[in-house]
Write a protein that holds these residues in place. Structure first.
Motif, PDB file in Angstrom:
ATOM      1  N   THR A 110      91.569   1.277  46.194  1.00  0.00           N
ATOM      2  CA  THR A 110      92.237   1.222  47.493  1.00  0.00           C
ATOM      3  C   THR A 110      93.740   1.403  47.283  1.00  0.00           C
ATOM      4  O   THR A 110      94.264   1.144  46.195  1.00  0.00           O
ATOM      5  N   GLU A 111      94.427   1.823  48.337  1.00  0.00           N
ATOM      6  CA  GLU A 111      95.874   2.004  48.250  1.00  0.00           C
ATOM      7  C   GLU A 111      96.571   0.676  47.967  1.00  0.00           C
ATOM      8  O   GLU A 111      97.554   0.625  47.224  1.00  0.00           O
ATOM      9  N   GLU A 112      96.063  -0.395  48.543  1.00  0.00           N
ATOM     10  CA  GLU A 112      96.658  -1.713  48.321  1.00  0.00           C
ATOM     11  C   GLU A 112      96.522  -2.127  46.864  1.00  0.00           C
ATOM     12  O   GLU A 112      97.478  -2.617  46.245  1.00  0.00           O
ATOM     13  N   ARG A 113      95.336  -1.936  46.293  1.00  0.00           N
ATOM     14  CA  ARG A 113      95.123  -2.316  44.894  1.00  0.00           C
ATOM     15  C   ARG A 113      95.928  -1.444  43.939  1.00  0.00           C
ATOM     16  O   ARG A 113      96.315  -1.895  42.861  1.00  0.00           O
ATOM     17  N   LYS A 114      96.191  -0.205  44.333  1.00  0.00           N
ATOM     18  CA  LYS A 114      96.966   0.694  43.476  1.00  0.00           C
ATOM     19  C   LYS A 114      98.397   0.190  43.255  1.00  0.00           C
ATOM     20  O   LYS A 114      99.063   0.618  42.321  1.00  0.00           O
ATOM     21  N   GLN A 128      80.002   0.716  52.174  1.00  0.00           N
ATOM     22  CA  GLN A 128      79.840  -0.679  52.567  1.00  0.00           C
ATOM     23  C   GLN A 128      78.762  -0.717  53.647  1.00  0.00           C
ATOM     24  O   GLN A 128      79.001  -0.370  54.795  1.00  0.00           O
ATOM     25  N   ILE A 129      77.567  -1.107  53.246  1.00  0.00           N
ATOM     26  CA  ILE A 129      76.426  -1.069  54.170  1.00  0.00           C
ATOM     27  C   ILE A 129      76.240  -2.419  54.869  1.00  0.00           C
ATOM     28  O   ILE A 129      76.791  -3.441  54.452  1.00  0.00           O
ATOM     29  N   ILE A 130      75.463  -2.380  55.914  1.00  0.00           N
ATOM     30  CA  ILE A 130      75.169  -3.586  56.703  1.00  0.00           C
ATOM     31  C   ILE A 130      73.700  -3.922  56.510  1.00  0.00           C
ATOM     32  O   ILE A 130      72.811  -3.130  56.843  1.00  0.00           O
ATOM     33  N   VAL A 131      73.451  -5.090  55.933  1.00  0.00           N
ATOM     34  CA  VAL A 131      72.083  -5.560  55.700  1.00  0.00           C
ATOM     35  C   VAL A 131      71.764  -6.637  56.722  1.00  0.00           C
ATOM     36  O   VAL A 131      72.556  -7.560  56.945  1.00  0.00           O
ATOM     37  N   VAL A 132      70.604  -6.518  57.348  1.00  0.00           N
ATOM     38  CA  VAL A 132      70.158  -7.487  58.366  1.00  0.00           C
ATOM     39  C   VAL A 132      68.735  -7.921  58.032  1.00  0.00           C
ATOM     40  O   VAL A 132      68.056  -7.265  57.218  1.00  0.00           O
ATOM     41  N   ALA A 157      84.342  -5.247  50.830  1.00  0.00           N
ATOM     42  CA  ALA A 157      83.572  -5.393  52.068  1.00  0.00           C
ATOM     43  C   ALA A 157      84.411  -6.113  53.121  1.00  0.00           C
ATOM     44  O   ALA A 157      84.412  -5.730  54.300  1.00  0.00           O
ATOM     45  N   VAL A 158      85.131  -7.148  52.699  1.00  0.00           N
ATOM     46  CA  VAL A 158      85.986  -7.893  53.626  1.00  0.00           C
ATOM     47  C   VAL A 158      87.074  -6.974  54.181  1.00  0.00           C
ATOM     48  O   VAL A 158      87.332  -6.947  55.390  1.00  0.00           O
ATOM     49  N   ASP A 159      87.683  -6.205  53.290  1.00  0.00           N
ATOM     50  CA  ASP A 159      88.745  -5.273  53.717  1.00  0.00           C
ATOM     51  C   ASP A 159      88.199  -4.228  54.681  1.00  0.00           C
ATOM     52  O   ASP A 159      88.857  -3.868  55.663  1.00  0.00           O
ATOM     53  N   ALA A 160      86.978  -3.741  54.399  1.00  0.00           N
ATOM     54  CA  ALA A 160      86.386  -2.690  55.229  1.00  0.00           C
ATOM     55  C   ALA A 160      86.096  -3.186  56.641  1.00  0.00           C
ATOM     56  O   ALA A 160      86.337  -2.475  57.627  1.00  0.00           O
TER      57      ALA A 160
END
Length: 267
Positions: A110-114, A128-132, A157-160
């Protein structure tokens, strides 16, 4: 003559005494700095509860896709590799504090991590998938409104989810967990109504329990995985990039991917 000789001797003695006066010692040249010891080992930080990327098997041994990738790269570089489980939410502190040399465990670029991490070129793509729960009435991201959704603390996932502000604000709660396994357990017991997770992890668990979980068509975007090192560790970064390029080129990376995913997912 004796008087003249005595005077001459005294004069000669004075001259010799003057000649024997010690000059100030020249300061010795400083000893050269010892050459830095050759690097023989790389310490890889990881979340050891992140299957199939890195996790413990029935014998409590660390296994996984990224484990095998790191071992192959280290072998090509002539380095010993040590795997060190860390608190994934504190991964940047572990890296900057030199307690680990690399982060290799499904680390999203990610740009932030860079800003704080030097990344290799991407070696695979992820979503980042959504599991139900199986049979859930939740079919789209819009259906998450008013729901309690889980994700791993410190994960992309939190960032997304937060990036999609409208969806994030519609949630009843975004609850974070130390690892994805615990989040998925809470989903199966009804304490959560959905979990946002890396596709490689989510599909691994869904395949194990297809009667319990379902994956939505909607997701929170595409991302890329890379190996992270300290920004000033340019030599190690170059070596890892070279090893990964070779592994992609000669099929070694594809072989490892096929063993863990049943197909070549290398980017």
């Amino acid at each position: 003559m004796k008087k003249f000789a005595a005077v001459a001797l005294l004069t000669l003695g004075a001259v010799l005494a003057g000649c024997s006066k010690q000059e100030p010692a020249t300061p010795a040249a400083a000893a050269p700095e010892p050459a830095p010891a050759a690097v023989t080992k790389i310490v890889v930080g990881l979340d050891d509860n992140f299957p199939p990327m890195g996790f413990r098997d029935d014998k409590n041994e660390l296994v996984g896709f990224d484990i095998d990738m790191a071992k192959e790269a280290a072998k090509r570089l002539g380095l010993e590799v040590e795997f060190k489980p860390i608190d994934w939410s504190a991964k940047e502190a572990e890296l900057s504090g030199k307690r680990v040399d690399a982060l290799w465990n499904g680390l999203t670029i990610t740009e932030e991590r860079k800003q704080n991490i030097g990344f290799t070129a991407p070696y695979m793509e992820n979503h980042q998938i959504i599991v139900v729960p199986a049979g859930s009435a939740i079919k789209t991201k819009a259906d998450l409104a008013g729901k309690v959704v889980g994700a791993q603390e410190g994960s992309s996932a939190v960032d997304a989810v937060k990036k999609e502000e409208e969806v994030f604000k519609s949630l009843k709660e975004l609850k974070t967990f130390g690892d994805n396994v615990t989040a998925l357990m809470d989903l199966s017991t009804g304490r959560l109504e959905a979990v946002v997770v890396d596709e490689v992890v989510g599909r691994y668990y869904v395949a194990k329990k297809p009667d319990q979980y379902a994956v939505l068509d909607d997701n929170f975007g595409t991302e890329e995985y890379g190996v992270g090192v300290r920004k000033d560790d340019t030599e190690l970064l170059a070596k890892l990039d070279k090893a990964l390029t070779e592994m992609k080129g000669d099929g070694a990376a594809a072989k490892i991917a096929e063993q863990w995913f049943g197909k070549n997912i290398i980017k």
